[in-house]
Scaffold this motif. Structure first.
Motif, PDB file in Angstrom:
ATOM      1  N   GLY A  29     -33.752  59.418 -32.016  1.00  0.00           N
ATOM      2  CA  GLY A  29     -34.625  58.793 -31.087  1.00  0.00           C
ATOM      3  C   GLY A  29     -34.328  59.832 -29.813  1.00  0.00           C
ATOM      4  O   GLY A  29     -33.639  60.838 -29.819  1.00  0.00           O
ATOM      5  N   ARG A  30     -35.296  59.660 -28.697  1.00  0.00           N
ATOM      6  CA  ARG A  30     -35.292  60.164 -27.670  1.00  0.00           C
ATOM      7  C   ARG A  30     -34.156  59.740 -26.739  1.00  0.00           C
ATOM      8  O   ARG A  30     -34.330  58.605 -26.415  1.00  0.00           O
ATOM      9  CB  ARG A  30     -36.722  60.251 -26.893  1.00  0.00           C
ATOM     10  CG  ARG A  30     -36.914  61.237 -25.777  1.00  0.00           C
ATOM     11  CD  ARG A  30     -38.506  61.077 -25.195  1.00  0.00           C
ATOM     12  NE  ARG A  30     -38.891  59.629 -25.103  1.00  0.00           N
ATOM     13  CZ  ARG A  30     -38.632  59.025 -23.848  1.00  0.00           C
ATOM     14  NH1 ARG A  30     -38.018  59.626 -23.001  1.00  0.00           N
ATOM     15  NH2 ARG A  30     -38.923  57.761 -23.750  1.00  0.00           N
ATOM     16  N   SER A  31     -33.200  60.808 -26.382  1.00  0.00           N
ATOM     17  CA  SER A  31     -32.120  60.536 -25.676  1.00  0.00           C
ATOM     18  C   SER A  31     -32.495  59.730 -24.253  1.00  0.00           C
ATOM     19  O   SER A  31     -33.419  60.687 -23.468  1.00  0.00           O
ATOM     20  CB  SER A  31     -30.913  61.589 -25.450  1.00  0.00           C
ATOM     21  OG  SER A  31     -30.134  60.942 -24.657  1.00  0.00           O
ATOM     22  N   THR A  32     -32.176  58.829 -23.832  1.00  0.00           N
ATOM     23  CA  THR A  32     -32.449  58.194 -22.515  1.00  0.00           C
ATOM     24  C   THR A  32     -31.060  57.955 -21.700  1.00  0.00           C
ATOM     25  O   THR A  32     -31.295  57.130 -20.630  1.00  0.00           O
ATOM     26  CB  THR A  32     -33.207  56.869 -22.760  1.00  0.00           C
ATOM     27  OG1 THR A  32     -32.777  56.009 -23.295  1.00  0.00           O
ATOM     28  CG2 THR A  32     -34.833  57.116 -23.199  1.00  0.00           C
ATOM     29  N   ALA A  37     -31.000  55.507 -26.817  1.00  0.00           N
ATOM     30  CA  ALA A  37     -32.237  56.389 -27.281  1.00  0.00           C
ATOM     31  C   ALA A  37     -33.259  55.581 -27.463  1.00  0.00           C
ATOM     32  O   ALA A  37     -33.268  54.393 -27.704  1.00  0.00           O
ATOM     33  CB  ALA A  37     -31.792  57.137 -28.470  1.00  0.00           C
ATOM     34  N   GLU A  38     -34.559  56.232 -27.346  1.00  0.00           N
ATOM     35  CA  GLU A  38     -35.930  55.343 -27.303  1.00  0.00           C
ATOM     36  C   GLU A  38     -36.434  55.622 -28.705  1.00  0.00           C
ATOM     37  O   GLU A  38     -36.467  56.848 -29.011  1.00  0.00           O
ATOM     38  CB  GLU A  38     -36.685  55.815 -26.285  1.00  0.00           C
ATOM     39  CG  GLU A  38     -37.953  55.267 -26.163  1.00  0.00           C
ATOM     40  CD  GLU A  38     -38.076  53.603 -25.592  1.00  0.00           C
ATOM     41  OE1 GLU A  38     -36.653  53.158 -24.925  1.00  0.00           O
ATOM     42  OE2 GLU A  38     -38.888  52.851 -25.813  1.00  0.00           O
ATOM     43  N   TYR A  39     -36.600  54.859 -29.593  1.00  0.00           N
ATOM     44  CA  TYR A  39     -37.475  55.042 -30.864  1.00  0.00           C
ATOM     45  C   TYR A  39     -39.279  54.594 -30.583  1.00  0.00           C
ATOM     46  O   TYR A  39     -39.306  53.661 -29.793  1.00  0.00           O
ATOM     47  CB  TYR A  39     -36.814  54.102 -31.973  1.00  0.00           C
ATOM     48  CG  TYR A  39     -35.378  54.620 -32.000  1.00  0.00           C
ATOM     49  CD1 TYR A  39     -34.888  55.682 -33.097  1.00  0.00           C
ATOM     50  CD2 TYR A  39     -34.257  54.215 -31.165  1.00  0.00           C
ATOM     51  CE1 TYR A  39     -33.858  56.181 -33.018  1.00  0.00           C
ATOM     52  CE2 TYR A  39     -33.137  54.623 -31.371  1.00  0.00           C
ATOM     53  CZ  TYR A  39     -32.794  55.614 -32.238  1.00  0.00           C
ATOM     54  OH  TYR A  39     -31.414  55.959 -32.235  1.00  0.00           O
ATOM     55  N   ASP A  40     -39.786  54.935 -31.594  1.00  0.00           N
ATOM     56  CA  ASP A  40     -41.355  54.755 -31.624  1.00  0.00           C
ATOM     57  C   ASP A  40     -41.874  54.404 -32.734  1.00  0.00           C
ATOM     58  O   ASP A  40     -41.102  54.174 -33.706  1.00  0.00           O
ATOM     59  CB  ASP A  40     -42.225  55.958 -30.790  1.00  0.00           C
ATOM     60  CG  ASP A  40     -41.873  57.111 -31.781  1.00  0.00           C
ATOM     61  OD1 ASP A  40     -41.636  56.858 -32.869  1.00  0.00           O
ATOM     62  OD2 ASP A  40     -42.046  58.239 -31.036  1.00  0.00           O
TER      63      ASP A  40
END
Lengths: 211, 211
Positions: A29-32, A37-40
């Protein structure tokens, strides 16, 4: 969404989602933040494809990895992708391939295909699978079942025109690619389930007096 | 013959033959002394059936045991034997059967069968398998593939008349029984291998310019 939401929306347990991330089947995922992490929806969609291949297609994790690599390879022609899906689904070869009885069955398989004028790769895994089944039928003295080969070949040839047409009718490449993989695996599951139901119905009609 | 000859003639390794004996899949030989037993062609034939079910049918040892019990049960009508073979091949159900999406797919499966006028048991395992595949196609957004259902049903119905007829044409019950089991498992292997080859041929013809 967070990894916990990804798990809830997909119906795949959190430890299993983490396992797929570690194995590289699911992209990170996009590390936040630290450990966040953020998943879509692309993750959700990929997760569903993985589960379908494992649950319905009975693929191993290694088999899933092989299919996903092909799905993600934008350079690979659609026709070769079909071959990759077939190879992954083919699984582990039998230990006794190569003996004289198996070789004879393999030649019989090649002859069946040649007689129909089918253009297939000479090392297509399905040729080996056909040889496995022919060799087993002969070993068991059940070779009268091979009388079905012509009927099967005619039916599958007619169906393949519809099946491949359905996939090619899709507009974008990504969706064609998913259709090839799921159509091979899940279409086979639909076909074999219907075959068993048709046999049960026919067997009931031929062996039992009408009620 | 001795157990070592049984192993050589069947191509099954000695430790595996001993394992099948311990598991009760293979009946014990006629004892001819301490640690010595004599085996005959019925053992050889049973061993080949076991290997075909495991190697080609992908059955577990528990599944093989279930099928062999049915094969050896002289009281069981042929029609019920078919159901037993199907159940063994069906394997372990998916964990997420029973959710609302799966229930809807299960009703769709029952409707497909009812629309064709097929008489099948309401708990036939193939109905659950059909529902698995339908649910997975819908989850993956690949429900356009369900356009193939009519074609599959027509083809399998036509083939089932030939398949069941072939088995019923056999004279003796033991041979009919073996034909039901191997025809279900190995016939499916032949059909799906031919389907993949027909798809490869059709896909080559539709996606590549003629050479």
């Amino acid at each position: 969404m967070k990894i916990s939401e990804l798990s809830r929306h997909s119906g795949v347990s959190l430890p299993t989602v983490k396992y797929y991330l570690r194995e590289g089947l699911l992209p990170a995922g996009r590390s936040t933040g630290r450990n966040q992490a953020e998943y879509d929806v692309t993750h959700l969609r990929r997760l569903r494809l993985i589960r379908a291949l494992i649950d319905v297609g009975n693929l191993s994790v290694a088999g899933v990895r092989q299919v996903l690599l092909a799905v993600d390879d934008g350079e690979l022609p659609g026709h070769h992708l079909l071959g990759t899906a077939h190879e992954a689904i083919a699984g582990v070869p039998r230990a006794d391939r190569g003996g004289p009885a198996w070789q004879a069955a393999r030649e019989e398989a090649a002859r069946i295909v040649a007689d129909r004028g089918w253009r297939v790769h000479e090392h297509a895994p399905a040729l080996d699978q056909l040889a496995d089944a022919i060799a087993a039928l002969r070993e068991l003295g059940q070779q009268d079942m091979l009388a079905m080969v012509d009927g099967y070949a005619e039916a599958t040839e007619r169906l393949a025109v519809q099946e491949v047409g359905l996939v090619l009718a899709r507009g974008d490449r990504a969706s064609m690619v998913e259709g090839l993989v799921t159509g091979t695996v899940l279409g086979e599951a639909v076909l074999t389930a219907l075959r068993r139901l048709a046999q049960e119905h026919t067997s009931a009609g031929l062996t039992e007096p009408p009620g």
